[in-house]
Design an enzyme around this catalytic site. Structure first.
Site, mmCIF file in Angstrom:
data_model
loop_
_atom_site.group_PDB
_atom_site.id
_atom_site.type_symbol
_atom_site.label_atom_id
_atom_site.label_comp_id
_atom_site.label_asym_id
_atom_site.label_seq_id
_atom_site.Cartn_x
_atom_site.Cartn_y
_atom_site.Cartn_z
ATOM 1 N N GLU A 62 0.826 -1.200 0.000
ATOM 2 C CA GLU A 62 0.000 0.000 0.000
ATOM 3 C C GLU A 62 0.865 1.258 0.000
ATOM 4 O O GLU A 62 0.608 2.215 -0.750
ATOM 5 C CB GLU A 62 -0.923 0.023 1.224
ATOM 6 C CG GLU A 62 -1.866 -1.172 1.296
ATOM 7 C CD GLU A 62 -1.321 -2.316 2.132
ATOM 8 O OE1 GLU A 62 -2.117 -2.945 2.856
ATOM 9 O OE2 GLU A 62 -0.090 -2.582 2.063
ATOM 10 N N LEU A 213 23.299 -30.288 2.561
ATOM 11 C CA LEU A 213 22.066 -29.583 2.925
ATOM 12 C C LEU A 213 22.019 -28.169 2.363
ATOM 13 O O LEU A 213 21.688 -27.200 3.056
ATOM 14 C CB LEU A 213 21.877 -29.551 4.443
ATOM 15 C CG LEU A 213 21.816 -30.915 5.147
ATOM 16 C CD1 LEU A 213 21.597 -30.725 6.641
ATOM 17 C CD2 LEU A 213 20.733 -31.796 4.553
ATOM 18 N N THR A 280 13.958 -41.557 12.675
ATOM 19 C CA THR A 280 13.732 -41.212 14.083
ATOM 20 C C THR A 280 13.223 -39.787 14.226
ATOM 21 O O THR A 280 12.243 -39.513 14.940
ATOM 22 C CB THR A 280 15.028 -41.385 14.891
ATOM 23 O OG1 THR A 280 15.464 -42.747 14.779
ATOM 24 C CG2 THR A 280 14.799 -41.048 16.354
ATOM 25 N N ALA A 282 11.850 -37.941 11.865
ATOM 26 C CA ALA A 282 10.540 -37.860 11.213
ATOM 27 C C ALA A 282 9.444 -38.387 12.124
ATOM 28 O O ALA A 282 8.360 -37.794 12.235
ATOM 29 C CB ALA A 282 10.569 -38.638 9.905
#
Length: 348
Positions: A62, A213, A280, A282
């Site tokens: 806005e 990762l 584990t 998870a």
């Protein structure tokens, strides 16, 4: 660059679709703020100005549109994808900016789920501005699907990703798991990693698999800002593990409490966790009811023995099975490799 449309008359629905397009601009970061677009219309329906939020610390949609409009905003109709905010954070409240600019009417799509920022509609009405809500609300929410759900939950949204054989194995009996999925599925994983601000595994995964990762393996993926790598658990980690390199920041959390982990990440303004840990970790998140989405790549492969994709969930009867809702099924094909089936499921 914003598109000049001053000579074109738009219906309110057309203006809202344009605001949604602006909100989804490719240069807008996904986190931690919502993506928002705004179109200012004259009473005749011509576009006065357009704006969108470009990330934390920048003008809200806005304000961006009002800055361009100047005095032309007086008497205008503001079409906004998200309810104008009502609080002062890094920038001031948008509801007050709209009041000060003298707009006559505000139409917004999605109500703000953030309890800190909500209330803008009431403030606008109290100032005598006509307010309507709900125009293309579902389309607008889709732009901020994960952010909206995370804000409602007041914790990061958790996507659990894993690859599995037909018989539910994530590794063979000797521990080997490369590769259950195919190259195309792995690239798809990197695309999904890039949509998150956290990649999470357990300490056992780091110790055994030594993963990087990081978002990689494709030139067109946004690797400039890597997700935070989070390692959960109390096991000692090798000091030369890849997660400790300088490719991305890493946080080690020495706990087995998923709720505590998510609470801490929420305070860090993290909104989307990509859970790639072993069975584990998870199972801990699943048993705690802290998985919101599941992405699994099912390979046409049978092992008969080996590591399960998820550890014991404490379920002893079929009636208590966790039953996520399938929202997407796709065949992921890869050259010279067997295809995988990708399932995307939601838990609520």
């Amino acid at each position: 660059m914003l598109i000049a449309r001053s000579a074109v008359r738009l219906t309110h629905a057309q203006a809202m679709r344009r605001a949604i397009e602006l909100a989804a601009s490719p240069d807008v970061p996904l986190w931690p703020n919502p993506r928002v677009g705004c179109v200012l219309l004259s009473k005749r329906g011509t576009v006065i100005a357009e704006g969108y939020h470009r990330g934390a610390g920048t003008p809200h949609a806005e304000a961006d549109a009002l800055n361009q409009a100047g005095e032309r905003a007086r008497g205008a109709i503001a079409i906004v994808t998200l309810e104008p905010c009502n609080h002062t954070g890094r920038t001031g409240p948008c509801a007050q900016r709209l009041i000060d600019a003298g707009v006559s009417r505000v139409l917004y799509a999605q109500s703000d789920p953030n309890p800190i920022a909500s209330g803008g509609a009431e403030t606008l009405r109290a100032a005598g501005i006509e307010v309507e809500s709900g125009l293309l609300a579902e389309e607008s929410r889709a732009v901020n699907r994960v952010w909206s759900r995370a804000t409602e939950l007041q914790r990061p949204y958790v996507t659990w990703k894993f690859a599995t054989t037909l018989d539910g194995r994530s590794a063979a009996a000797d521990g080997t798991s490369r590769w259950i999925s195919n190259a195309a599925a792995r690239r798809d994983t990197h695309v999904r990693r890039a949509e998150c601000d956290v990649i999470m595994v357990g300490t056992n995964t780091v110790a055994v698999d030594d993963p990087s990762l990081t978002v990689r393996d494709a030139d067109d993926l946004p690797a400039a800002v890597q997700p935070l790598r989070v390692v959960v658990g109390e096991r000692a980690l090798p000091v030369h593990a890849k997660v400790f390199d300088d490719a991305a920041p890493t946080l080690v959390m020495a706990t087995h409490d998923p709720a505590m982990v998510l609470e801490h990440l929420w305070r860090m303004e993290k909104r989307h966790v990509f859970l790639e840990g072993g069975p584990t970790l998870a199972a801990a998140f699943a048993a705690a009811g802290l998985i919101d989405e599941i992405v699994t790549y099912v390979a046409p492969m049978l092992l008969g023995a080996g590591r399960n994709a998820v550890a014991d969930l404490g379920i002893s009867t079929i009636a208590d099975a966790l039953r996520p809702t399938v929202v997407d099924i796709a065949i992921i094909e890869s050259a010279d490799e067997q295809p995988c089936v990708r399932l995307v499921m939601e838990t609520s």
